[in-house]
Design an enzyme around this catalytic site. Sequence first.
Site, PDB file in Angstrom:
ATOM      1  N   GLY A 125      40.716 -32.619 -18.948  1.00  0.00           N
ATOM      2  CA  GLY A 125      40.338 -31.609 -19.925  1.00  0.00           C
ATOM      3  C   GLY A 125      41.009 -30.280 -19.669  1.00  0.00           C
ATOM      4  NE  ARG A 126      38.390 -25.057 -16.687  1.00  0.00           N
ATOM      5  CZ  ARG A 126      37.882 -24.307 -15.703  1.00  0.00           C
ATOM      6  NH1 ARG A 126      36.751 -24.662 -15.123  1.00  0.00           N
ATOM      7  NH2 ARG A 126      38.503 -23.215 -15.309  1.00  0.00           N
ATOM      8  CD  GLN A 164      34.479 -35.954 -28.788  1.00  0.00           C
ATOM      9  OE1 GLN A 164      34.312 -34.744 -28.958  1.00  0.00           O
ATOM     10  NE2 GLN A 164      34.336 -36.535 -27.614  1.00  0.00           N
ATOM     11  NE  ARG A 206      34.170 -37.233 -23.364  1.00  0.00           N
ATOM     12  CZ  ARG A 206      34.303 -36.009 -22.853  1.00  0.00           C
ATOM     13  NH1 ARG A 206      33.481 -35.054 -23.209  1.00  0.00           N
ATOM     14  NH2 ARG A 206      35.250 -35.736 -21.985  1.00  0.00           N
ATOM     15  CE1 TYR A 258      26.654 -30.246 -28.618  1.00  0.00           C
ATOM     16  CE2 TYR A 258      28.191 -31.627 -27.400  1.00  0.00           C
ATOM     17  CZ  TYR A 258      27.717 -30.369 -27.745  1.00  0.00           C
ATOM     18  OH  TYR A 258      28.309 -29.245 -27.232  1.00  0.00           O
TER      19      TYR A 258
END
Length: 358
Positions: A315-316, A98, A224, A177
Site C-alpha cells: 500500500g503506502r 475495489q 478483500r 465497512y
Amino acid sequence: MPSLFDPIQVGAIQAKNRIFMAPLTRGRSTREHVPTPLMAEYYGQRASAGVIISEATGISREGLGWPYAPGLWSQEQVEAWKPVTAAVHEKGGKIIAQIWHMGRMVHSSVTGTQPVSCSPTFAPEALHTYDGKQPPEQARELTKTDIARILNDYENAARNALAAGFDGVQIHAANGYLVDEFLRDGTNHRTDEYGGSPENRIRFLREVTERVVETIGADRTSVRLSPNGDTQGCIDSHPEQVFVPAAKMLNDFDIAFLELREPGPNGTFGKTDQPKLHGPIREVFKKPLVLNQDYTREEAIETVSSGVADAIAFGRPFISNPDLVRRLKENQAVAKDDMKTWYSQGAEGYTDYPFLND
C-alpha cells in the site's frame, strides 16, 4: 516455488509479477465523486504492478461518505474512469476496481442520508466530511428490502466497472465497512437469517459475491477480508469461526483471488495481537492468496517463495514510489511518503514523486 517477481495467473488476469498495488484512498475525485484526469496520470505511473487494486470506489451515494472519493454508480463516472483504465493498459498494466459500501462509517452531510448497517450501531470515531471530522450518527438497521436494493447496487457497480475498462473487481469486505459489519458479532446483532451464527453472518457476503460473479464472472471477481482484531470498531469474538468458513465459501465460488489485510501488533493501522488466520484460510482457499500489511522486501520475497502466499499487496510504498516494482527487484531505496498529502487535492504528494531515473 515461484518468486515475488514471477508472473501469476489470477482468474482472467495474467499478472506480470506478484507485487500488487493495494487499494489506497487518495481523495482526488470531484465533490460529486467523479474521477479526474489527474487520476489517469497517477494510476498510469504505477502500471508496473502485477495488478493495481483501485482505491475503494462507491457503489452508491448512500454508501460513499469519503470526501472526494470516486464512485461507479453513474454513466458520468463510468466515462471518467475510462481514461484511467486506458492509461494503465497503455503501459501494459492491469487494474481492477475495489467496490465499496461504507456502512455505518459515513456521515449524512456527505451522503445526504442516514448511515445504514446490519444493526443500529454507531461508528467508533469521528467521521470525515467536507467540513472536517464530525461525530458519528446512529446507523439505521437494514431491512431485507434494503439488502435486496444494495445487492442491485453491487451488481450495477460490477457491470459499470467492466464498462469503464477495468479488468475485474474486488469486493471490499474488510476494514469495518458494511460487509465486514455483517460478518462480525461485535457489530451484527441481528436475529434473522443474516445474524447470529457464523453461517448466517456470512450470508450477506455470499449474496454479494454471488451477484457479482453472476454479473461479470468468477474469473474477474476477487474479495478483500480483514480477519484479525478490531478494525474501526468492528470485532468478532471468534474470528476463525467466521473467516475460515467465509474463505471456504469464496473458494467454492472459484473467485480469481482472495486478499487478506492482516495487521500485527506493530502494524501501521489496526494494531492487534490476535493470531493471523492466513494459515487456516490457506487450507480451505485453494485459489491465489494475496497478503497485505507492512511487508518489507525481504518478508515479501520469503512469504511468496515459501508458498505461504501467492502475491503480496503493498500500500503506502506505492504512494511515494511509482516504480516500486523496479525498486524492490533491484533492491533500491524506497522513498518515504508525506502523510499530509494523502487525501489532499492536486498533484502534490500524488503524481510528483520521482522515478529512479529522475
